[in-house]
Write a protein that holds these residues in place. Structure first.
Motif, short mmCIF file in Angstrom:
data_model
loop_
_atom_site.label_atom_id
_atom_site.label_comp_id
_atom_site.label_asym_id
_atom_site.label_seq_id
_atom_site.Cartn_x
_atom_site.Cartn_y
_atom_site.Cartn_z
N LYS A 86 -63.62 -31.63 23.73
CA LYS A 86 -63.81 -32.20 25.06
C LYS A 86 -63.37 -33.66 25.05
N LEU A 87 -63.07 -34.15 26.22
CA LEU A 87 -62.57 -35.51 26.35
C LEU A 87 -63.70 -36.52 26.21
N THR A 88 -63.38 -37.62 25.53
CA THR A 88 -64.30 -38.76 25.49
C THR A 88 -64.08 -39.59 26.75
N ALA A 89 -64.81 -40.70 26.85
CA ALA A 89 -64.62 -41.60 28.00
C ALA A 89 -63.19 -42.12 28.04
N GLU A 90 -62.64 -42.40 26.86
CA GLU A 90 -61.26 -42.88 26.79
C GLU A 90 -60.29 -41.76 27.17
N GLY A 91 -60.62 -40.55 26.75
CA GLY A 91 -59.78 -39.41 27.11
C GLY A 91 -59.78 -39.17 28.61
N ARG A 92 -60.94 -39.33 29.24
CA ARG A 92 -61.01 -39.15 30.70
C ARG A 92 -60.21 -40.24 31.42
N ASP A 93 -60.19 -41.44 30.84
CA ASP A 93 -59.39 -42.51 31.43
C ASP A 93 -57.89 -42.19 31.33
N ILE A 94 -57.47 -41.61 30.19
CA ILE A 94 -56.06 -41.21 30.01
C ILE A 94 -55.71 -40.09 30.99
N LEU A 95 -56.67 -39.16 31.20
CA LEU A 95 -56.44 -38.07 32.15
C LEU A 95 -56.14 -38.62 33.55
N GLU A 96 -56.80 -39.70 33.90
CA GLU A 96 -56.65 -40.28 35.24
C GLU A 96 -55.45 -41.22 35.35
N HIS A 97 -55.21 -42.03 34.30
CA HIS A 97 -54.20 -43.09 34.41
C HIS A 97 -53.00 -42.93 33.46
N GLY A 98 -53.00 -41.92 32.61
CA GLY A 98 -51.93 -41.77 31.64
C GLY A 98 -52.28 -42.43 30.32
N SER A 99 -51.47 -42.14 29.26
CA SER A 99 -51.78 -42.68 27.93
C SER A 99 -51.54 -44.18 27.88
N HIS A 100 -52.14 -44.83 26.89
CA HIS A 100 -52.01 -46.29 26.75
C HIS A 100 -50.55 -46.67 26.48
N ALA A 139 -47.84 -45.01 27.35
CA ALA A 139 -47.04 -44.82 28.57
C ALA A 139 -47.26 -45.96 29.55
N ASN A 140 -48.53 -46.43 29.64
CA ASN A 140 -48.84 -47.55 30.53
C ASN A 140 -48.11 -48.81 30.09
N VAL A 141 -48.04 -49.04 28.78
CA VAL A 141 -47.34 -50.22 28.27
C VAL A 141 -45.85 -50.10 28.57
N PHE A 142 -45.25 -48.91 28.34
CA PHE A 142 -43.83 -48.72 28.61
C PHE A 142 -43.51 -48.97 30.08
N GLN A 143 -44.36 -48.43 30.98
CA GLN A 143 -44.13 -48.60 32.41
C GLN A 143 -44.25 -50.06 32.83
N ALA A 144 -45.01 -50.86 32.07
CA ALA A 144 -45.21 -52.26 32.43
C ALA A 144 -44.06 -53.15 31.98
N VAL A 145 -43.12 -52.60 31.17
CA VAL A 145 -41.98 -53.39 30.68
C VAL A 145 -40.84 -53.29 31.70
N LYS A 202 -51.38 -58.59 29.38
CA LYS A 202 -52.21 -58.77 30.57
C LYS A 202 -52.03 -57.66 31.59
N CYS A 203 -50.88 -57.00 31.56
CA CYS A 203 -50.60 -56.00 32.60
C CYS A 203 -50.30 -54.62 32.03
N GLY A 204 -50.61 -54.42 30.73
CA GLY A 204 -50.24 -53.16 30.08
C GLY A 204 -51.32 -52.11 30.05
N GLY A 205 -52.19 -52.07 31.05
CA GLY A 205 -53.21 -51.03 31.11
C GLY A 205 -54.53 -51.43 30.48
N LYS A 206 -55.37 -50.42 30.27
CA LYS A 206 -56.74 -50.67 29.80
C LYS A 206 -56.79 -51.09 28.34
#
Length: 496
Positions: free
Chosen positions: A59-73, A75-81, A93-97
């Motif tokens: 089952k997903l942890t709290a971090e896993g549930r965050d990835i489910l909602e916003h994508g992996s860490h 991927a978030n960093v790549f999208q911020a570049v 500062k802008c690369g996600g959680k």
């Protein structure tokens, strides 16, 4: 509606072997309720066989549930570049959680790189597009398709605290040698009628559990404070003291203050220090001849003293208060023995009872506590006798670290405070006050010249805290005390 146990039996009769986890889903019931039905069946005999089983799931942890909602860490960093690059400090500062973990994973995946060719280093994209495999795996697991994710990947996600593994215990059920679709009630008592008629031969009895614990008998518990109170009382009796009556919580200001030579303008008589009683507000329960003697002592003094030189008012002494100490009882007893037939005789008295003060509550102060009062009146006794009495008393309690400090009291001179070392608090705490009663107090009470009176008021709570290793008085007495502390306390304390 059928009982859960009978529903289980009917399902096994119709479908054969089944897991309790599957049964819970089929019945739409909580798994524990199904297990409870299985236990009820097993208590009646060998109707079913049950084999323990375990199932692992993810089952997903709290971090896993965050990835489910916003994508992996990552991927978030790549999208911020952006296409023209970005400074790493700005990316953080802008690369996600969790940009730090995302940056590390994006670098190891070969998605981004650090360009140092143009002076200030910039983070740039190494590829135009990415496939967020972590996000896809998380969505699959959340959708119940965890088998589509390889075990090695799931273990990797476990290390990253994206997933957690849970183990569910269940039972695989099948027909037993005595299988039936109805439960037969087991008898629990063998009666005279069963024996006389022979009916017991055809009945089935519930097995007796010889390992079951009996019901603990109800009992009272002794509070640690009352145990130490009993110790105090026994020590005083062994030392030849007699107990004073202290059965009046409400005291007049006359006995509580005036008879003790406490001036009527003393701060202790203010409402911020003393609880005043509104009904009955006034009292006249004191001898009028004593009133005149106390007035003279306050206004003009005795034995060369000049007193306080103010106009003493009877109405102030008539005010009722919740007693702030039990020293008023000592004054009563001195007055009584000084006016008894045959004249004065040496006395040794003690009492242990509640007193009330308008205190600020903290680790060592309560508004309601116990005072251990002692008074000795005899010819020629001194402060040395008082110190010797304390040493003997506390040594019997097993408390040997004592210190004495000079102080001021309106009704004793000389006066001293008594301190004990508290190992838990790692500091010295005051446990009492003492001294030799002044002539301005004893002469109006009728104590003859040449008779000295040594007296003390000790705390009961603070020595108890030391004996039982408590650092806060509110853990010992008051509305927030844990009753389990009282119940689990050993009935006998062995002091080493």
């Amino acid at each position: 509606m059928q009982d859960i146990s009978e529903r289980i039996l009917k399902y096994i009769a119709d479908h054969g072997e089944v897991d309790t986890l599957d049964l819970a889903t089929i019945f739409g019931e909580d798994h524990q309720k199904v297990v409870g039905g299985v236990k009820s069946i097993e208590a009646t005999g060998e109707l079913i066989r049950s084999v323990p089983s375990t199932r692992k799931s993810w089952k997903l942890t709290a971090e896993g549930r965050d990835i489910l909602e916003h994508g992996s860490h990552e991927a978030n960093v790549f999208q911020a570049v952006p296409k023209d690059g970005i400074a790493q400090s700005e990316l953080m500062k802008c690369g996600g959680k969790n940009p730090k973990a995302g940056f590390s994973k994006a670098m190891s995946n070969g998605w981004i790189y650090i360009d140092k060719s143009g002076g200030a280093p910039l983070v740039r994209r190494k590829v135009d597009t990415i496939d967020d495999e972590v996000g896809a795996h998380v969505k699959a697991i959340a959708g119940g398709k965890e088998s589509s994710v390889p075990d090695g990947v799931k273990n990797e996600y476990k290390k990253r605290k994206i997933l957690e593994e849970s183990v569910t215990k269940s039972f695989v059920l099948s027909k037993g040698p005595e299988f039936a679709t109805t439960l037969k009630k087991l008898e629990t008592d063998l009666t005279v009628e069963m024996l006389a008629s022979g009916l017991w031969k055809d009945l089935k009895f519930k097995a007796y559990n010889f390992d079951a614990l009996g019901a603990p008998p109800g009992r009272g518990q002794l509070h640690p404070l009352m145990k130490v109170r009993t110790e105090f009382r026994q020590i005083f009796l062994e030392m030849g003291f007699s107990e004073m009556p202290t059965n009046n919580f409400v005291e007049s200001g006359f006995w509580n203050f005036d008879a003790l030579y406490v001036p009527q303008q003393h701060p202790a008589r203010d409402q911020q220090d003393t609880f005043f009683v509104s009904h009955p507000k006034m009292s006249d329960k004191f001898p009028l001849t004593l009133v005149d003697a106390v007035r003279d002592s306050h206004e003009r003094g005795v034995d060369g003293s000049i007193g306080y030189r103010y106009d003493w008012k009877l109405d102030e002494g008539r005010k009722n208060v919740l007693r702030t100490h039990t020293t008023g009882v000592s004054a009563r007893m001195l007055y009584k023995i000084s006016h008894q037939p045959g004249g004065f005789k040496p006395i040794k008295y003690f009492s242990i009872d509640k007193v009330f003060r308008n205190e600020t509550l903290d680790a060592t102060h309560l508004a309601e506590f116990h005072q251990v009062e002692g008074v000795v009146a005899d010819y020629g006794i001194t402060l040395g006798d008082l110190i010797g009495t304390f040493n003997a008393f506390f040594n019997k309690l097993g408390i040997t670290e004592l210190e004495y400090k000079p102080t001021f009291n309106p009704y004793t001179e000389p006066s001293m405070e008594i301190f004990c070392f508290h190992p838990g608090l790692q500091r010295w705490i005051e446990v009492g006050n003492s001294g030799v009663f002044r002539p301005e107090m004893t002469r109006p009470l009728g104590v003859p010249k040449g008779v000295n009176v040594i007296a003390w008021g000790l705390s009961l709570e603070r020595p108890t805290m030391i004996k039982y290793g408590l650092n806060n008085i509110r853990d010992l007495i008051g509305p927030k005390v844990d009753l389990k502390m009282v119940q689990d306390n050993p009935i006998c304390r062995m002091d080493c």
